[in-house]
Scaffold this active site. Structure first.
Site, short mmCIF file in Angstrom:
data_model
loop_
_atom_site.label_atom_id
_atom_site.label_comp_id
_atom_site.label_asym_id
_atom_site.label_seq_id
_atom_site.Cartn_x
_atom_site.Cartn_y
_atom_site.Cartn_z
N GLY A 136 3.47 16.35 16.60
CA GLY A 136 2.65 16.16 17.80
C GLY A 136 2.47 14.68 18.09
O GLY A 136 2.54 13.85 17.19
N ASP A 185 -14.28 13.17 20.89
CA ASP A 185 -13.11 13.60 21.65
C ASP A 185 -12.84 15.08 21.42
O ASP A 185 -11.74 15.49 21.05
CB ASP A 185 -11.89 12.74 21.27
CG ASP A 185 -10.74 12.92 22.25
OD1 ASP A 185 -11.00 13.38 23.38
OD2 ASP A 185 -9.60 12.61 21.89
N ASN A 198 -7.69 19.44 20.10
CA ASN A 198 -8.22 19.06 18.79
C ASN A 198 -8.86 20.23 18.05
O ASN A 198 -9.40 20.07 16.98
CB ASN A 198 -9.26 17.95 18.94
CG ASN A 198 -8.60 16.60 19.14
OD1 ASN A 198 -7.43 16.45 18.81
ND2 ASN A 198 -9.33 15.65 19.68
#
Lengths: 639, 247
Positions: A68, A183, A188
């Protein structure tokens, strides 16, 4: 041989074949690039190194593939050779790693992150330097991110209810340890193969952002105030649609409530499949959903941090209450019925009005936004344009019109019946309209902004309903009293009668308290069993109900009223020695003992529960006789 | 485009880069493997052209023997860059030459890389591939070839994926989840699948995502095998997709 066609794409398939359609499989509908998350941060142009290149810099780890990449770095699948376990290796761009003072800060933060030990947080194993890159070694989660799961469509409420508590738990754990994620976004939030949630990239945004902003103690205030625009931009790290307003406006003041905001965005996206952009509808308007979700989402998405949930734990508590008290069919049905009654036309029309207002304001704001950061200006637009005033004036105007029309009927037609019919109808219509305005407003403004004029209108409308609905036991008690015992004694009369009035007043008061507390007990029990009914009726006025406390207070009033009645009846009628005059003495003093002898004397205070019509008749008779005797006495005195 | 450069070099691009020089062992092996993997669409294509089973098998074998027996491939053959196009034009040449010379083509001279046994064992599969079309309807030989090629690519990818799942003892997972590859999954009763596999609904979505991801990787890899430049993968895929839609 006959042919059939694929029902999805229309390609020809052999009839006897059970094979899948190759056309659908060659470019499946699900294989479309998702929209890119707009990440703010310094690593925008980061070009991750190849696996071989990275392996040259690493000691003790073997990297196998790139899994990623994003604005904040790249992630590789790897293996820790010493422990022979799979790991994920996160690489940060060199321009971050080469900043002065980065190493110490990175080490400090990494140690803080390594202390986070929670089943829903991806563990940090190691940190270090790999050539020009800063490196963070983490637990490998071999599953899918929430973004991948959302690519298969929005989640059901049930699925969201399974995920959100895990999220809240992990966040509240980290917040207790003093770590803010900064974040939170679907990319995530990872799921293991068994579906367990793991939050990754904790605190990474802080590591990446400019040190001067987040660690003001390290620098003097001069540095703090002279941040130029470039530095300010670099200090803003996060993913734009999931960032709380204060994260953009005042990055230095970010606390755990920014995570709560992001959590609200994620929850909204899970439920509706869309982002809560600009003027967004509450989730239950987008999908068939328990309306209690709206409250949770809107509260988490409040623009002011102090209006959000104070902690992830309290958000979990609210979500749990939806979970444990599963969707009563009423909660969605009420909403639908409500919508059906109002029809979409009024709503559409209002939407158009507010759209026009917003467009006009947007034009004005665009002019001013030409200087200064576009992001700051964008958030200012949203906050600056408030249609609340227009709603307030509109609703109040309708109320005035309704009252004027009633007055006109009263004066011009002079028909009581017409007025009695017209008034409730117009009032109910006005109430419906004002409530609709209120709802539209809460849709337009998040968090809902209260318009004072609209509130006043609603209060004026609700007052008669509340007054009649709550206070009718008082009227009933007074009527009942005079029906049973005749009017209370004249309070202005001095002497013996004065005491009698005091006794009447206390008894009437006790009866009223008793009736009121009975009524409140009934109301509150209804509320406790079916909270949505009253909440729906009075929703613009009720913010937070404390049903159980009110039940206790009403119960206490009930007990106090009963005991005061019992005590008064005993003291006043049976204990003349205590100073209060019993009726027997009273009658004696009037010298109408003949009545007593003839059986017409007051027959003792009847129990309320055992009061037969005959008792009532006897009491009334006695009252009449007593009044007569009293009058005679007065006449004699005058003589 | 920086990340495209990093994609691994594929077999066909190795062959092209070597200019078709078959003396290089890497090139030789790459080409052998390519032929091994991609003969069924050739067979199916020949069957559709009206060849009998045996003729088709013979021709495929003969064609590969001819191709692999050569010391170097003609650069002109590879002009279009794609393995598929190269095979089609070479096969077409070979077959017409063979028909013209009535089996006089140099058939026995080369090594038979695709052995008769391989063709015999894979013939059912290749035969079923040829069943897709009732006839070679519009007579466009190349379009027909492309269709067979696309179908083979998909079925090969699926078969490989099934093998991968079977190796993990997850054959059942693959059988149940395979329908979700075709569409967004509304035709699949997800609740039933989840309870069958003992997964929560979220875990099922994770499993579906993983299957799709693996499938996509394999499909892209299979396409990549046969193009010269990784940047052509998308175009090749679109071409094959389009070829399936127009008949």
């Amino acid at each position: 041989m006959t042919t059939v066609t694929c029902h999805r794409c229309g390609a020809v398939l052999p009839s006897e074949s059970t094979a899948p359609c190759p056309r659908c499989l060659l470019q499946p509908a699900w294989d479309r690039p998702g929209y890119p998350a707009i990440t703010l941060g310094p690593g925008q142009s980061f070009d991750p190194p190849s696996v071989d290149e990275l392996n040259q810099h690493l000691v003790g780890y073997e990297v196998t593939e790139l899994i990623g990449r994003g604005g904040m770095g790249a992630v590789y699948r790897g293996r820790q050779l010493s422990l022979d376990r799979p790991v994920a290796i996160k690489i940060l761009p060199p321009e971050i790693a080469q900043r002065p003072g980065f190493r110490e800060r990175f080490g400090r933060e990494a140690r803080a992150l390594a202390k986070l030990n929670h089943p829903n947080i991806v563990a940090v194993h190691d940190y270090g330097q790999a050539g020009p890159f800063a490196m963070l070694v983490m637990e490998l989660v071999d599953g899918a991110s929430l973004r991948d799961v959302l690519a298969q469509g929005k989640l059901s409420a049930q699925e969201a209810l399974e995920i959100v508590p895990q999220l809240c738990d992990a966040l509240s754990y980290a917040h207790e340890k003093g770590v803010v994620h900064r974040d939170i976004k679907p990319e995530n939030l990872l799921f293991e193969q068994q579906g367990q949630l793991k939050i990754t990239d904790f605190g990474l945004a802080k590591i990446i952002s400019r040190p001067s902003v987040h660690a003001p103690a390290d620098h003097d205030s001069q540095t703090e105030t002279t941040l130029d625009e470039a530095e300010l931009t670099q200090s803003i790290v996060g993913t734009i649609h999931y960032m709380a307003p204060e994260q953009i406006e005042r990055p230095s003041e970010v606390d755990h409530r920014a995570d709560i905001y992001a959590l609200g965005v994620v929850l909204y996206e899970m439920l509706t499949g869309e982002l809560p952009l600009g003027r967004f509808d509450p989730p239950s308007q987008r999908v068939q959903l328990d309306i209690r979700f709206d409250e949770v989402v809107l509260k988490a998405l409040s623009k002011q941090p102090q209006r959000r949930y104070a902690s992830a734990a309290s958000m979990r508590h609210d979500v749990d209450s939806i979970h444990s008290n599963p969707k009563s069919s009423a909660s969605t049905r009420v909403h639908d019925a409500d919508r059906a009654v109002m029809g979409r036309t009024v709503g559409d029309w209002l939407h158009e009005t507010t759209d026009t207002v917003r467009r006009a304001m947007h034009r004005g704001a665009t002019f001013t936004s030409q200087r200064g950061s576009a992001i700051l200006a964008a958030t200012n637009h949203i906050r600056g344009s408030s249609p609340s005033r227009y709603f307030g004036i509109l609703a109040f105007g309708v109320l005035v019109a309704a009252l004027l029309s009633t007055w006109f009927i009263f004066v011009a037609i002079d028909d009581d019946f017409a007025v009695l019919v017209w008034l409730p109808i117009t009032m109910l219509a006005t109430l419906a309209f004002a409530r609709h305005c209120h709802r539209e407003l809460s849709k337009v403004e998040t968090p809902p902004v209260r318009s004072p004029l609209l509130d006043l209108t609603l209060r004026l409308l609700y007052f008669p309903i509340i007054a009649i609905g709550l206070l009718w036991p008082i009227a009933l008690t007074l009527v009942g009293w005079s029906e049973f015992y005749g009017p209370p004694r004249d309070p202005w009369q001095s002497g013996i009668d004065g005491l009698g009035w005091g006794r009447d007043a206390i008894l009437i008061g006790s009866c009223i308290v008793l009736a009121m507390s009975c009524w409140f007990l009934v109301l509150l029990t209804i509320h406790a069993i079916w909270p949505l009914l009253l909440a729906f009726l009075f929703s613009p006025l009720i913010r937070r109900s404390r049903t159980w406390w009110m039940l206790v207070v009403a119960g206490a009033c009930f007990v106090a009223a009963i005991s005061s009645i019992v005590m008064m009846s005993r003291f006043a009628y049976e204990e003349p020695a205590l100073g209060l005059l019993s009726d027997a003495t009273f009658v004696d003093s009037l010298d109408i003992s003949g009545d007593v002898a003839s059986g017409t004397a007051r027959p003792g205070f009847p129990q309320f529960s055992a009061m037969s019509p005959r008792d009532v008749a006897r009491v009334k008779q006695w009252h009449n006789r007593r009044d007569k005797a009293r009058q005679e006495l007065r006449v004699q005195e005058q003589r | 485009m920086t990340n495209l450069k990093r994609l691994p070099t594929t077999r066909w691009s190795l062959v092209i880069q070597a200019g078709g020089d078959r003396t290089d062992p890497v090139v030789r092996r790459s080409l052998d493997e390519l032929c091994e993997n991609y003969w069924p669409p050739l067979y199916a294509y020949l069957r559709r052209r009206g060849f009998s089973c045996d003729d088709a098998a013979d021709d495929v074998q003969g064609f590969f023997a001819d191709l692999l027996g050569r010391d170097s491939l003609q650069l002109a053959d590879m002009a279009r860059g794609r393995f598929r196009a190269f095979l089609f034009s070479s096969l077409d040449n070979y077959v017409s030459k063979r028909i013209r010379h009535d089996h006089a083509a140099c058939r026995g001279g080369g090594i038979r890389v695709v052995s008769l046994a391989t063709i015999e064992s894979g013939r059912d599969q290749a035969e079923s591939l040829s069943q897709w079309e009732a006839t070679d309807s519009n007579g466009d030989a190349e379009a027909s070839f492309d269709r067979h090629w696309a179908r083979w690519l998909v079925s090969k990818t699926l078969a490989d994926l099934a093998k991968e799942y079977a190796a993990d003892d997850k054959q059942r997972w693959f059988d149940l989840l395979r329908p979700t590859l075709e569409d967004s999954g509304d035709s699949v009763d997800r609740a039933a699948v989840a309870s069958e596999l003992g997964l929560s609904s979220t875990a099922l979505k994770v499993a579906i995502h993983r299957l799709r991801k693996r499938y996509r990787q394999r499909l892209i890899a299979a396409v990549a095998e046969t193009v010269n430049d990784p940047s052509e993968i998308g175009q090749e895929r679109r071409l094959l997709f389009a070829s399936l839609g127009t008949h």
